[in-house]
Scaffold this motif. Structure first.
Motif, mmCIF file in Angstrom:
data_model
loop_
_atom_site.group_PDB
_atom_site.id
_atom_site.type_symbol
_atom_site.label_atom_id
_atom_site.label_comp_id
_atom_site.label_asym_id
_atom_site.label_seq_id
_atom_site.Cartn_x
_atom_site.Cartn_y
_atom_site.Cartn_z
ATOM 1 N N GLU A 1 -23.002 18.614 -59.464
ATOM 2 C CA GLU A 1 -22.484 19.517 -58.427
ATOM 3 C C GLU A 1 -23.478 20.630 -58.080
ATOM 4 N N ALA A 2 -24.258 21.058 -59.082
ATOM 5 C CA ALA A 2 -25.201 22.163 -58.848
ATOM 6 C C ALA A 2 -26.168 21.836 -57.708
ATOM 7 N N TYR A 3 -26.428 20.554 -57.483
ATOM 8 C CA TYR A 3 -27.408 20.162 -56.453
ATOM 9 C C TYR A 3 -26.756 19.846 -55.116
ATOM 10 N N SER A 4 -25.436 19.956 -55.055
ATOM 11 C CA SER A 4 -24.749 19.687 -53.794
ATOM 12 C C SER A 4 -24.039 20.930 -53.295
ATOM 13 N N ARG B 1 -21.925 22.604 -54.683
ATOM 14 C CA ARG B 1 -20.515 22.651 -55.058
ATOM 15 C C ARG B 1 -20.425 23.388 -56.392
#
Lengths: 578, 199
Positions: free
Chosen positions: A69-72, A74
């Motif tokens: 999620e950290a890379y999207s 989110r």
């Protein structure tokens, strides 16, 4: 008609919720010989699930979130912490009224948010209980500092709180355990504050540094947020509830989502109806007395959803005040890169998180400040355990690759100092929660709808915070990097450049109020013992009874107030008054 | 130390905690030692879950450029950064798409420069291209997709490296170890004060 499984046993006391309030009530009642059925909407806590002492590479996603999620962009939630929860829970929505911005963090685990919270442990000051008398804003509490002080004492003796005696009126001294020494960044902040005539003192944290009730002193691994396997810090789960279970007077019902309080013709609560989350079935448990400690907004929701022909506005709500005067803490922060820390000989800077803090220094200068009340400053810094995102800002700035980029990371590691202001919000008619007329959760329970507005009181306070942060950080030679509310001013803050970087409502996770205390049943829900004016055997023991929200983080006062309430409940049970 | 053994140790500590016994620091130290030993063994051969063998080779090459071996200290490839990036991407469709696009861009661009693809280009040609896409100042309609892709790979490689055992050693993080007392870091304090305007 729907089948509702009902047990025949009538429990002395049912406690709904197992966080700071519910854990304290359970422990105090069990010690006083009262049997308790404790309901928790999440699962039991298993100590072996805590991620304390683990390295990032012991967790497959290393903190990036199970799906990266950290890379999207989110939220990764608190994937590394001792928590089960967040603002988004599957099947458990809430709504926010148009024009409002509010996020509601909920924890679903035995011990609730105490498993992972920041453990800042501050007593309210004497004047915090009588704010309206002082400046005409907000409301006075029906109790005074003298009423609560003995319970702060009891809580500190039992829990263990580090700190030092300072004789500062805005930050009453307690019964303190020995604090750890200040580190390099703590010392810089303290000296820079001193130049501005501001006192920075040892942080007051719910950590015991000496053996206490079978718990060893802190071992300074710095991972308090992941839950403490040696129970050296405070969480209601391992400090209060597990020991209380050993009395044999505590029964725990986990995965139990309270739905409604059932009353009889006399208006007393006779049972709690709940959803067994394991199979979605509805069950009832009977009781002589009920103590709500489900978190401020969940307790309000439960009362509002306990509607009947006798209580058309919800239970204990003849005043119409259930859900009103919702408050959070005012949050704003600023960080700086500090060249004086670059190249410093590395050392283990973990400790127990904060070692220094700045109590509010302006309580006697209120007329000159341009905003009411005050704030304290929490200090962050040091060589944190590297994690996902730790060096993203450095790399984005330096760009490139290779040994040169690595050197830039090395030079900047541990050189950031962060200041976080935590300030008082004035209760207002604009910030409250109510039942959404349409939306229901996965079990059909009507959900909350939030209304939220910061006023100029809070915005002016944040402007003052930003000016102060800048003075402190520049005074120690810092190069200002960012300012913002939590998450860099996410939410409404970014939209308006003239608006100072204030946290969004709920983001500091200090929501209080909604079932407030007071002497007048027409304008308050609970009396001075946190007992409902309308329903004698109904008590509230989380942050819902709060009449105001001083800059002090709420947990210590939740514990002290719950302790006092529990002793009163035991006494009333003994006298057969409830 | 296997995960099972660590679990057992943690469970023993948990039992001590919920039981009547006093827990001492020895138990805490035991847990720390076990957790430290429980490092995941990601070395050896790794079969990519998301990327094709050719894409994985390109990723390894980029990771090696971003964090190379430095004075004999292991770099991103020995720290198994490409494997972690592949694993995270396998669970995230947006990342999968970004990487597919990025690898495609690298190969296309290398073709225009006379090579078959990125991996088979000479090291000098690879570095020449990376020198262009490692900086935002070079943004242009042609280069921007490459710049964005390189920023993503760099960010994830840095994350993967510094959350690995070798990366944590490289950055010289000294914490996550139990102490009986917390000593005042006098040397560090003197260093910082001397270099600050407060000294």
């Amino acid at each position: 008609m729907k089948q509702v499984a009902q047990s025949g046993t009538v429990h002395d006391v049912i406690v709904v919720g197992s966080g700071a309030g519910g854990g304290t009530v359970t422990k105090v009642l069990a010690d006083l010989g009262v049997s308790v059925l404790l309901m928790e909407a999440g699962p039991m806590l298993t100590i072996s699930d805590l991620k304390e002492h683990m390295w990032p590479y012991n967790v497959p996603h290393r903190g990036a979130g199970p799906k990266g999620e950290a890379y999207s962009n989110r939220p990764t939630g608190f994937t590394y912490s001792a928590t089960y929860g967040g603002a988004q829970l599957p099947g458990e929505p809430y709504t926010v009224a148009p024009g409002s911005d509010f996020s509601w963090f909920r924890s679903r685990i035995l011990g609730g948010r105490t498993n992972h919270y920041g453990r800042v442990t501050l007593r309210f000051a004497d004047y915090d209980f009588k704010p309206r008398t002082r400046d005409g804003l907000g409301f006075d509490w029906p109790i005074s500092y003298e009423d609560l002080s003995p319970y702060y004492d009891k809580a500190e003796r039992f829990i263990g709180v580090v700190g030092s005696v300072e004789n500062i009126r805005s930050a009453p001294d307690g019964i303190f355990d020995t604090p750890a020494p200040l580190r390099a960044h703590d010392t810089l902040v303290q000296r820079s504050c001193a130049k501005l005539d501001i006192r920075a003192v040892p942080a007051r944290q719910a950590v015991t540094t000496s053996p206490r009730n079978g718990r060893p002193g802190c071992h300074y691994c710095g991972q308090c947020g992941r839950g403490c396997m040696t129970a050296s810090n405070y969480a209601s789960s391992y400090v209060q509830i597990f020991p209380a279970m050993k009395t044999g007077r505590v029964q725990i019902v986990a995965n139990a989502m309270a739905r409604e309080l059932i009353t009889d013709a006399s208006g007393k609560v006779t049972a709690v109806s709940y959803i067994d989350k394991r199979d979605g079935s509805e069950k009832q448990v009977r009781c002589r007395t009920v103590v709500l400690a489900a978190s401020a907004c969940e307790s309000a929701r439960l009362l509002l959803n306990s509607k009947s022909s006798r209580h058309p506005q919800g239970l204990a709500n003849s005043s119409g005040k259930v859900g009103r005067y919702l408050m959070d803490t005012v949050g704003s922060s600023m960080s700086a890169m500090v060249p004086a820390l670059s190249g410093m000989p590395h050392y283990n800077s973990d400790g127990y998180g904060s070692h220094v803090y700045v109590p509010w220094w302006g309580w006697d200068k209120q007329q000159e400040l341009g905003f009411p009340r005050g704030y304290h400053i929490e200090v962050g810094g040091g060589y944190g355990m590297p994690g996902v995102g730790s060096f993203t800002a450095i790399v984005n700035r330096t760009e490139g690759y290779g040994v040169k980029m690595k050197q830039a990371i090395r030079d900047e590691y541990g050189t950031t100092i962060n200041l976080s202001g935590r300030g008082e919000m004035i209760p207002s008619e604009q910030s409250y929660c109510e039942i959404d007329p349409e939306v229901k959760d996965r079990w059909g329970i009507p959900v909350l709808r939030f209304h939220w507005a910061w006023s100029d009181h809070e915005l002016n306070q944040v402007r003052h915070m930003q000016t102060t942060f800048r003075a402190i950080l520049e005074g120690l030679g810092g190069q200002i990097a960012t300012g913002g509310g939590r998450g860099g001013g996410r939410g409404g803050a970014a939209a308006d450049p003239n608006r100072p970087p204030i946290s969004r409502g709920g983001a500091i996770i200090h929501e209080v109020g909604t079932v407030r205390m007071g002497d007048d049943p027409k304008s308050s829900v609970l009396n001075k013992y946190c007992q409902a004016h309308d329903v004698k055997n109904l008590f509230v023991a989380d942050a819902a009874p709060f009449v105001g929200n001083p800059d002090k983080n709420p947990t210590h006062t939740i514990v002290a107030l719950a302790w006092r309430t529990a002793e009163y409940v035991a006494e009333e049970l003994r006298k057969a008054n409830v | 130390m296997s995960e099972i053994t660590r679990r057992d140790a943690v469970r023993r500590l948990a039992l001590a905690l919920t039981g009547a016994g006093l827990i001492d620091r020895v138990a805490a130290e035991e847990i720390h030692a076990l957790a430290a030993q429980a490092a995941a063994a990601t070395g050896g051969t790794y079969t990519p879950k998301t990327f094709t063998p050719a894409q994985f080779k390109a990723l390894e090459r980029l990771a090696d450029i971003i964090i190379p071996v430095e004075n004999g200290k292991p770099g991103a490839v020995s720290a198994a950064c490409p494997a972690w990036i592949d694993m995270i991407s396998s669970e995230n469709d947006e990342l999968k798409a970004s990487y597919a696009k990025g690898f495609g861009w690298l190969d296309e661009t290398m073709k225009k420069r006379g090579a078959t693809d990125f991996v088979s280009a000479s090291a000098a040609d690879q570095i020449a291209l990376v020198d262009l896409i490692a900086y935002r100042k070079n943004a242009s309609p042609e280069l921007t997709p490459g710049i964005e892709f390189f920023a993503l790979v760099r960010r994830m490689t840095v994350d993967a490296f510094y959350t690995s055992e070798v990366g944590i050693k490289d950055i010289d993080y000294r914490g996550n170890s139990p102490m009986g007392l917390y000593p005042a870091p006098t040397e560090a304090i003197a260093y910082a004060l001397k270099r600050s305007p407060l000294g």
